[in-house]
Design a protein around this motif. Structure first.
Motif, PDB file in Angstrom:
ATOM      1  N   GLN A 208     -32.283 -27.380   5.179  1.00  0.00           N
ATOM      2  CA  GLN A 208     -30.882 -26.639   4.631  1.00  0.00           C
ATOM      3  C   GLN A 208     -29.965 -28.068   4.316  1.00  0.00           C
ATOM      4  O   GLN A 208     -29.863 -29.089   5.103  1.00  0.00           O
ATOM      5  CB  GLN A 208     -30.439 -25.925   5.721  1.00  0.00           C
ATOM      6  CG  GLN A 208     -30.906 -24.679   5.874  1.00  0.00           C
ATOM      7  CD  GLN A 208     -30.638 -23.784   7.264  1.00  0.00           C
ATOM      8  OE1 GLN A 208     -29.811 -24.378   7.962  1.00  0.00           O
ATOM      9  NE2 GLN A 208     -31.516 -23.005   7.370  1.00  0.00           N
ATOM     10  N   GLN A 211     -25.349 -26.829  -0.854  1.00  0.00           N
ATOM     11  CA  GLN A 211     -25.395 -25.977  -2.152  1.00  0.00           C
ATOM     12  C   GLN A 211     -25.727 -26.471  -3.239  1.00  0.00           C
ATOM     13  O   GLN A 211     -26.689 -26.101  -4.211  1.00  0.00           O
ATOM     14  CB  GLN A 211     -24.337 -24.689  -2.122  1.00  0.00           C
ATOM     15  CG  GLN A 211     -24.496 -23.616  -2.991  1.00  0.00           C
ATOM     16  CD  GLN A 211     -23.548 -22.418  -2.981  1.00  0.00           C
ATOM     17  OE1 GLN A 211     -22.547 -22.714  -2.072  1.00  0.00           O
ATOM     18  NE2 GLN A 211     -23.659 -21.500  -3.668  1.00  0.00           N
ATOM     19  N   SER A 212     -24.816 -27.591  -3.721  1.00  0.00           N
ATOM     20  CA  SER A 212     -24.721 -28.267  -5.013  1.00  0.00           C
ATOM     21  C   SER A 212     -25.963 -28.891  -5.095  1.00  0.00           C
ATOM     22  O   SER A 212     -26.672 -28.955  -6.377  1.00  0.00           O
ATOM     23  CB  SER A 212     -23.516 -29.183  -5.141  1.00  0.00           C
ATOM     24  OG  SER A 212     -23.655 -30.119  -4.138  1.00  0.00           O
ATOM     25  N   GLU A 215     -28.875 -26.299  -5.755  1.00  0.00           N
ATOM     26  CA  GLU A 215     -28.941 -25.431  -6.936  1.00  0.00           C
ATOM     27  C   GLU A 215     -29.312 -26.214  -8.193  1.00  0.00           C
ATOM     28  O   GLU A 215     -29.588 -25.798  -9.263  1.00  0.00           O
ATOM     29  CB  GLU A 215     -27.292 -24.684  -7.158  1.00  0.00           C
ATOM     30  CG  GLU A 215     -27.186 -23.322  -6.249  1.00  0.00           C
ATOM     31  CD  GLU A 215     -26.032 -22.744  -6.435  1.00  0.00           C
ATOM     32  OE1 GLU A 215     -24.826 -23.032  -7.177  1.00  0.00           O
ATOM     33  OE2 GLU A 215     -26.038 -21.461  -6.033  1.00  0.00           O
ATOM     34  N   TYR A 255     -27.947 -20.141  -4.888  1.00  0.00           N
ATOM     35  CA  TYR A 255     -28.120 -20.213  -3.623  1.00  0.00           C
ATOM     36  C   TYR A 255     -27.311 -19.095  -2.608  1.00  0.00           C
ATOM     37  O   TYR A 255     -26.382 -18.924  -2.647  1.00  0.00           O
ATOM     38  CB  TYR A 255     -27.661 -21.733  -2.903  1.00  0.00           C
ATOM     39  CG  TYR A 255     -28.228 -21.928  -1.535  1.00  0.00           C
ATOM     40  CD1 TYR A 255     -29.721 -22.018  -1.132  1.00  0.00           C
ATOM     41  CD2 TYR A 255     -27.203 -22.412  -0.565  1.00  0.00           C
ATOM     42  CE1 TYR A 255     -30.093 -22.194  -0.005  1.00  0.00           C
ATOM     43  CE2 TYR A 255     -27.684 -22.499   0.681  1.00  0.00           C
ATOM     44  CZ  TYR A 255     -29.074 -22.700   1.010  1.00  0.00           C
ATOM     45  OH  TYR A 255     -29.661 -22.690   2.480  1.00  0.00           O
ATOM     46  N   THR A 257     -25.909 -18.200   0.711  1.00  0.00           N
ATOM     47  CA  THR A 257     -25.670 -19.107   1.759  1.00  0.00           C
ATOM     48  C   THR A 257     -25.892 -18.267   3.048  1.00  0.00           C
ATOM     49  O   THR A 257     -26.013 -18.918   4.132  1.00  0.00           O
ATOM     50  CB  THR A 257     -24.274 -19.561   1.751  1.00  0.00           C
ATOM     51  OG1 THR A 257     -23.509 -18.457   1.474  1.00  0.00           O
ATOM     52  CG2 THR A 257     -24.172 -20.587   0.489  1.00  0.00           C
ATOM     53  N   ASN A 260     -29.584 -18.517   3.450  1.00  0.00           N
ATOM     54  CA  ASN A 260     -30.064 -19.849   3.197  1.00  0.00           C
ATOM     55  C   ASN A 260     -31.622 -19.817   2.530  1.00  0.00           C
ATOM     56  O   ASN A 260     -32.733 -20.546   2.677  1.00  0.00           O
ATOM     57  CB  ASN A 260     -30.724 -20.283   4.396  1.00  0.00           C
ATOM     58  CG  ASN A 260     -29.389 -20.750   5.477  1.00  0.00           C
ATOM     59  OD1 ASN A 260     -28.358 -21.283   4.900  1.00  0.00           O
ATOM     60  ND2 ASN A 260     -29.272 -20.311   6.808  1.00  0.00           N
TER      61      ASN A 260
END
Ligand code: AVJ
Length: 335
Positions: A208, A211-212, A215, A255, A257, A260
């Motif tokens: 994990q 997100q950026s 993606e 993504y 969240t 995950n």
């Protein structure tokens, strides 16, 4: 059925051909049919990997945004020797071997200790398996190579006992992230069923992270991932005499969240009807309707370690990179 190989021999076996005899083939057709008939349409990720798809995946691995391959390679670079010392001589079985590029780091480590006797690459894509097995044979002349063309399930079902002291199944690149938690559970059961006490399982997992970064890795600026995603439709067109028009779909990776996981979609750009002749299937798509072609789960090392333990797979050692972006878990089957 699988022949005994001697030093330096290469053999490639087509598991699907063997399976057709048992008539389990149309199980696969059902998966496609059911997926496209669901309210939220899905397609199995394994259909990415025809010859072209495997090529595109190799290109993805080189993209600046796609960090998993090079991060995992750097971990292997650093720890392959240690892994080979822990396991000692063993049969190396690789699920989804593709180009076997990262595998070479392991092969080198086992080779120097003269511990490696046999490599069993498994892949659904015949062309990439063949090409890389032939190349490997040239570069590792004393290696026995038993290539298996087929799905993970086909291969795991048909593996025969090894004559070597142990076996290590390895599953790199975080391909396990393609499985839903439920499918993952079934998959790990299968792994422990195939392995014997003392055998090893080496698992690569993508961890994990923001997100950026995720993606960007699945929406690369050169559009290679988009081409890879769309290519599934041309694979299905060939396989099932279909008429998917690749121009009428767009790629997007998001993504999720909560779960995950990266979710890759093909988005219908207009209302359309698609026909897959060999499946006797007609599918209607609305404008902006999404087909889920892949999930790529991002993991937490401790959770995975716990899950492996419930399957009787004891973690021997966890290897990661300095940023903690990717993990390799070496585990062993205990009583
Ligand atoms: C081969 C399944 C590990 O999930 O990252 C790469 C496939 N899809 N870019 C992944 C993939 C889009 C890849 N795996």
């Amino acid at each position: 059925m699988l022949t005994q190989l001697s030093k330096g021999q290469l053999e490639i076996t087509y598991l699907a051909t063997l399976e057709t005899l048992n008539n389990t083939e149309n199980q696969e057709d059902k998966e496609v049919k059911n997926g496209l008939n669901e309210y939220k349409k899905t397609l199995p990720s394994k259909y990415f990997y025809d010859a072209r798809g495997s090529e595109l995946f190799e290109q993805i691995c080189e993209l600046p945004e796609y960090y998993p391959t090079r991060t995992e390679a750097s971990i292997l670079q650093q720890y392959a020797k240690e892994i080979s010392e822990i396991t000692g001589a063993c049969e190396l079985v690789e699920l989804g071997s593709g180009s076997s590029t990262k595998t070479r780091l392991l092969l080198d480590a086992y080779q120097t200790k003269e511990e490696l006797c046999k490599y069993v690459p498994i892949d659904v894509s015949e062309s990439i398996l063949k090409d890389s097995a032939i190349q490997l044979q040239k570069d590792y002349p004393s290696l026995q190579i038993q290539g298996l063309v087929g799905t993970y399930n086909q291969a795991l079902t048909q593996l025969k006992a090894t004559s070597l002291p142990a076996r290590m199944i390895f599953f790199l690149g975080s391909s396990i992230g393609n499985f839903s938690p439920y499918d993952c559970d079934i998959f790990l059961n299968k792994i422990t069923e195939v392995l014997e006490i003392g055998d090893y399982f080496l698992l690569g997992i993508d961890l994990q992270k923001p997100q950026s970064i995720l993606e960007a890795a699945y929406n690369d600026s050169q559009g290679v991932t988009a081409a890879f995603n769309l290519n599934m439709l041309s694979h299905l067109n060939k396989k099932y005499q279909g008429n998917f028009d690749l121009n009428l779909f767009a790629h997007q990776a998001i993504y999720n969240t909560e779960k995950n996981q990266i979710e890759m979609y093909l988005i219908s750009q207009q209302i359309q009807v698609v026909n897959l002749k060999n499946l006797d299937l007609t599918v209607k798509l609305e404008k902006n309707e999404m087909i889920l072609t892949e999930i790529s789960r991002k993991f937490n090392v401790d959770q995975v370690k716990k899950e492996l333990e419930t399957k009787g797979l004891k973690t021997i050692k966890i290897f990661t990179d300095p940023q903690n972006w990717f993990g390799l878990i070496l585990c062993q089957v205990i009583e």
